[in-house]
Design a protein around this motif. Sequence first.
Motif, short mmCIF file in Angstrom:
data_model
loop_
_atom_site.label_atom_id
_atom_site.label_comp_id
_atom_site.label_asym_id
_atom_site.label_seq_id
_atom_site.Cartn_x
_atom_site.Cartn_y
_atom_site.Cartn_z
N SER A 1 -33.00 6.25 -53.68
CA SER A 1 -32.98 7.49 -54.44
C SER A 1 -32.85 7.20 -55.93
CB SER A 1 -31.80 8.37 -54.00
OG SER A 1 -31.52 9.36 -54.96
N ASN B 1 -35.90 17.68 -54.73
CA ASN B 1 -35.73 17.91 -56.16
C ASN B 1 -36.47 16.90 -57.02
OD1 ASN B 1 -34.02 20.01 -55.46
ND2 ASN B 1 -32.13 18.92 -55.96
N LYS B 2 -36.44 15.62 -56.58
CA LYS B 2 -37.02 14.55 -57.39
C LYS B 2 -38.43 14.18 -56.96
CE LYS B 2 -33.42 14.21 -59.98
NZ LYS B 2 -32.51 13.06 -59.98
N ASP C 1 -32.20 15.93 -52.50
CA ASP C 1 -32.60 15.08 -53.61
C ASP C 1 -34.06 14.69 -53.50
OD1 ASP C 1 -31.76 13.49 -55.99
OD2 ASP C 1 -32.30 11.79 -54.72
N THR D 1 -31.50 9.09 -57.88
CA THR D 1 -30.22 9.70 -58.23
C THR D 1 -29.04 8.90 -57.71
OG1 THR D 1 -31.27 11.87 -58.08
CG2 THR D 1 -28.86 11.83 -58.15
N TYR E 1 -27.35 16.17 -49.09
CA TYR E 1 -27.64 15.87 -50.49
C TYR E 1 -28.89 15.00 -50.60
CZ TYR E 1 -23.46 17.62 -52.94
OH TYR E 1 -22.50 18.41 -53.53
N LYS E 2 -29.01 14.02 -49.68
CA LYS E 2 -30.18 13.12 -49.73
C LYS E 2 -31.46 13.90 -49.47
CE LYS E 2 -32.68 9.37 -49.77
NZ LYS E 2 -32.31 8.18 -48.96
#
Length: 210
Positions: free
Chosen positions: A132, A124-125, A121, A134, A117-118
């Motif tokens: 993060s 994505n970001k 992320d 997020t 996920y990291k």
Amino acid sequence: MKHMRKFKMLITCILASALLLFPIQAFAQSGTHTVAPGDSMWKIAVRYQIGVSELIQANPQISNPSQIYPGQKINIPSIDDVKSLEQKVIDLVNQQRANNGLPALKANWEICRVARYKSQDMINKGYFAHQSPTYGSPFNMMENFGIKFSAAGENIAYGQRTPQEVMTTWMNSPGHRSNILNATYNQIGVGVAKTSSGTFYWTQMFIKYP
């Protein structure tokens, strides 16, 4: 931090007890599971080592995921290619630890999921950092995903094309090497994600449990 896509980038982060130190997807469907008496989405997710949210996402035909019934067919998403890369990194970590007289780290699929996920992320970001937008810090992120630890650390990198390449890069950096060879840790998760242009982002998360 803005991307420097022409360069391979990496960064490390270490947490010891309460002390913070900062040195310098899409899933393919692989098959189905037939719901048996006593099954729940959580039990099925654990059996196949995927997240409940990923399982729910792969089964939009189920209107209420908290109520499934024997005989129902559950789509099981597959990321075997990603998991293979992650396992190779874990194997290389344990080779390095063995070479230095340290015990192997236990692979923890739940930490792998958080690390994945990291990595995703960051793609994505559009950032490359431990913090993060997020999830917050790596340690807050692990805690929020239910990972229990008394010490933890994180290595991140991007641009390396293979597990061997990213491990060589990390081992040539004192801060990252320190995480990999830290005798305190006993579990590891590795997560990899790839941009649409083919650039890999790598995350290692280390913990001491309990």
